[in-house]
Write an enzyme that holds these catalytic residues in place. Structure first.
Site, PDB file in Angstrom:
ATOM      1  N   GLU A 107       0.802  -1.238   0.000  1.00  0.00           N
ATOM      2  CA  GLU A 107       0.000   0.000   0.000  1.00  0.00           C
ATOM      3  C   GLU A 107       0.828   1.279   0.000  1.00  0.00           C
ATOM      4  O   GLU A 107       0.346   2.328  -0.418  1.00  0.00           O
ATOM      5  CB  GLU A 107      -0.947   0.012   1.202  1.00  0.00           C
ATOM      6  CG  GLU A 107      -2.176  -0.832   0.978  1.00  0.00           C
ATOM      7  CD  GLU A 107      -3.111  -0.783   2.176  1.00  0.00           C
ATOM      8  OE1 GLU A 107      -3.254   0.292   2.779  1.00  0.00           O
ATOM      9  OE2 GLU A 107      -3.668  -1.843   2.502  1.00  0.00           O
TER      10      GLU A 107
ATOM     11  N   HIS B  12       3.635   1.729  -1.773  1.00  0.00           N
ATOM     12  CA  HIS B  12       3.845   1.986  -3.203  1.00  0.00           C
ATOM     13  C   HIS B  12       2.530   2.431  -3.850  1.00  0.00           C
ATOM     14  O   HIS B  12       2.515   3.297  -4.731  1.00  0.00           O
ATOM     15  CB  HIS B  12       4.318   0.714  -3.915  1.00  0.00           C
ATOM     16  CG  HIS B  12       5.593   0.128  -3.375  1.00  0.00           C
ATOM     17  ND1 HIS B  12       5.629  -1.037  -2.652  1.00  0.00           N
ATOM     18  CD2 HIS B  12       6.869   0.555  -3.455  1.00  0.00           C
ATOM     19  CE1 HIS B  12       6.880  -1.320  -2.335  1.00  0.00           C
ATOM     20  NE2 HIS B  12       7.658  -0.368  -2.790  1.00  0.00           N
TER      21      HIS B  12
ATOM     22  N   GLY C 232       8.469   8.197  -1.612  1.00  0.00           N
ATOM     23  CA  GLY C 232       7.853   8.177  -0.286  1.00  0.00           C
ATOM     24  C   GLY C 232       8.754   8.805   0.766  1.00  0.00           C
ATOM     25  O   GLY C 232       9.984   8.682   0.717  1.00  0.00           O
TER      26      GLY C 232
ATOM     27  N   SER D 159       8.406  -3.551   2.144  1.00  0.00           N
ATOM     28  CA  SER D 159       8.538  -4.897   1.576  1.00  0.00           C
ATOM     29  C   SER D 159       9.292  -5.789   2.558  1.00  0.00           C
ATOM     30  O   SER D 159       9.108  -7.000   2.585  1.00  0.00           O
ATOM     31  CB  SER D 159       9.284  -4.844   0.247  1.00  0.00           C
ATOM     32  OG  SER D 159       8.663  -3.912  -0.625  1.00  0.00           O
TER      33      SER D 159
HETATM   34  P1  AMP Z   1      11.136   0.531  -2.511  1.00  0.00           P
HETATM   35  O1  AMP Z   1      10.420  -0.411  -3.418  1.00  0.00           O
HETATM   36  O2  AMP Z   1      11.218   0.084  -1.095  1.00  0.00           O
HETATM   37  O3  AMP Z   1      12.447   1.008  -3.089  1.00  0.00           O
HETATM   38  O4  AMP Z   1      10.224   1.826  -2.449  1.00  0.00           O
HETATM   39  C1  AMP Z   1       9.826   2.494  -3.619  1.00  0.00           C
HETATM   40  C2  AMP Z   1       9.216   3.811  -3.251  1.00  0.00           C
HETATM   41  O5  AMP Z   1       8.086   3.573  -2.416  1.00  0.00           O
HETATM   42  C3  AMP Z   1      10.163   4.724  -2.470  1.00  0.00           C
HETATM   43  O6  AMP Z   1       9.984   6.059  -2.909  1.00  0.00           O
HETATM   44  C4  AMP Z   1       9.688   4.553  -1.051  1.00  0.00           C
HETATM   45  O7  AMP Z   1       9.954   5.660  -0.220  1.00  0.00           O
HETATM   46  C5  AMP Z   1       8.198   4.369  -1.255  1.00  0.00           C
HETATM   47  N1  AMP Z   1       7.610   3.684  -0.090  1.00  0.00           N
HETATM   48  C6  AMP Z   1       7.932   2.470   0.403  1.00  0.00           C
HETATM   49  N2  AMP Z   1       7.222   2.210   1.512  1.00  0.00           N
HETATM   50  C7  AMP Z   1       6.434   3.289   1.737  1.00  0.00           C
HETATM   51  C8  AMP Z   1       5.479   3.641   2.740  1.00  0.00           C
HETATM   52  N3  AMP Z   1       5.185   2.830   3.748  1.00  0.00           N
HETATM   53  N4  AMP Z   1       4.889   4.840   2.640  1.00  0.00           N
HETATM   54  C9  AMP Z   1       5.173   5.696   1.630  1.00  0.00           C
HETATM   55  N5  AMP Z   1       6.065   5.423   0.657  1.00  0.00           N
HETATM   56  C10 AMP Z   1       6.690   4.245   0.702  1.00  0.00           C
END
Ligand code: AMP
Length: 282
Positions: free
Chosen positions: A35, A37, A148, A187
């Site tokens: 959620e 993402h 995020g 994740s």
């Molecule tokens: P990742 O796949 O972990 O590299 O995250 C991809 C994007 O999703 C990044 O910009 C993260 O900051 C954002 N993101 C991951 N988890 C969250 C969350 N719980 N709330 C808001 N944005 C998130």
């Protein structure tokens, strides 16, 4: 919605849309979408005409002993989720597509903050992030990109990179999406056992308590950090760092907080899983 695996195909798909004046939004991710993402994709769908979600587990941002190999992978489910929110393209290149000559010779680095906070414990991490994000900006030609605040240092560094290098792209910050318990969605939460998942609340509870203390007038950085550290330790977590930083410069705050807005940044291990979280003091 289309899944695209090659850089050329993505460029070919986006070029006519850009020509028509469509606003292209990019949501860079490493997959295993949740959620958090979802909120980024939603923001892009509502702000832009075309949304591209990239799913790329970027090896150059992982250290040797980190979780690159066990990181959850499920492209089909990711594509379904992205589609259900209204994404138009999922860009899921292979490592060979992104780095045909092996590790890149040219890297994008920030020299001030790459060794602080997460960067202090993950050498090379942020240059890996800034490099892949630059590539994704150039490949997609996106007008907007969504990140995020969960990864606070990351979005800060990306904003600075865009400013410092004059990328023609607007960066949007999206607030942290949390589980009902308060645990920031990640994740990596999938690695947690039931017990660790309950313990992991120590970070959020500590941040919340520190913010409450701040709102009640506490201005001592030491005391604010201490509230978070104690909460993590009481929950049987192992603190990696808890720091208070300026929202504007991300430099560490010391002594007593003044007028400048600050943010608490924290990282801790629960079992073998490293989690990060943060809270702005406004
Ligand atoms: P990742 O796949 O972990 O590299 O995250 C991809 C994007 O999703 C990044 O910009 C993260 O900051 C954002 N993101 C991951 N988890 C969250 C969350 N719980 N709330 C808001 N944005 C998130």
């Amino acid at each position: 919605m289309q899944i695209i695996k090659s850089i050329d195909s993505l460029r070919q798909a986006l070029a006519p849309l850009a020509k028509e004046g469509k606003r292209i939004g990019l949501v860079p991710t490493m997959g295993a979408l949740h959620e958090g993402h979802g909120a980024l994709i939603k923001a892009s769908v509502s702000e832009c005409d075309v949304t591209v979600v990239s799913v790329f587990l970027n090896p150059i941002q992982f250290g040797k002993n980190e979780d690159l190999d066990k990181y959850p992978k499920r492209l089909e489910a990711d594509a379904k989720l992205a589609e259900s929110i209204g994404a138009d393209f999922v860009f899921a290149p292979s490592v060979a597509e992104m780095y045909p000559d092996g590790d890149p010779m040219t890297l994008v680095r920030d020299e001030q903050l790459e060794g602080m906070y997460c960067g202090a414990y993950r050498p090379g991490h942020f240059r890996g992030v800034l490099t892949v994000v630059s590539k994704l900006f150039l490949i997609s030609g996106a007008n907007d990109a969504f990140f995020g605040e969960k990864d606070y240092q990351q979005v800060f560094l990306i904003e600075r990179m865009v400013k410092d290098l004059n990328f023609n792209i607007k960066i949007h910050r999206v607030k942290i999406v949390r589980e009902e318990s308060g645990l920031a969605r990640s994740s990596r939460n999938e690695y947690l056992t039931e017990e660790e998942r309950a313990q992991a609340l120590g970070i959020y509870n500590g941040l919340k308590a520190a913010k409450a203390a701040y709102e009640a007038g506490e201005r001592s950085v030491l005391k604010i950090r201490d509230i978070v550290v104690k909460s993590i330790v009481a929950a049987r977590g192992v603190v990696q760092y808890v720091e208070v930083a300026s929202q504007k410069t991300l430099q560490k705050c010391n002594g007593a907080l003044g007028e400048e807005k600050a943010v608490i940044l924290a990282a801790a291990f629960f079992g073998k899983t490293r989690l990060i979280d943060n809270m702005e003091l406004n």
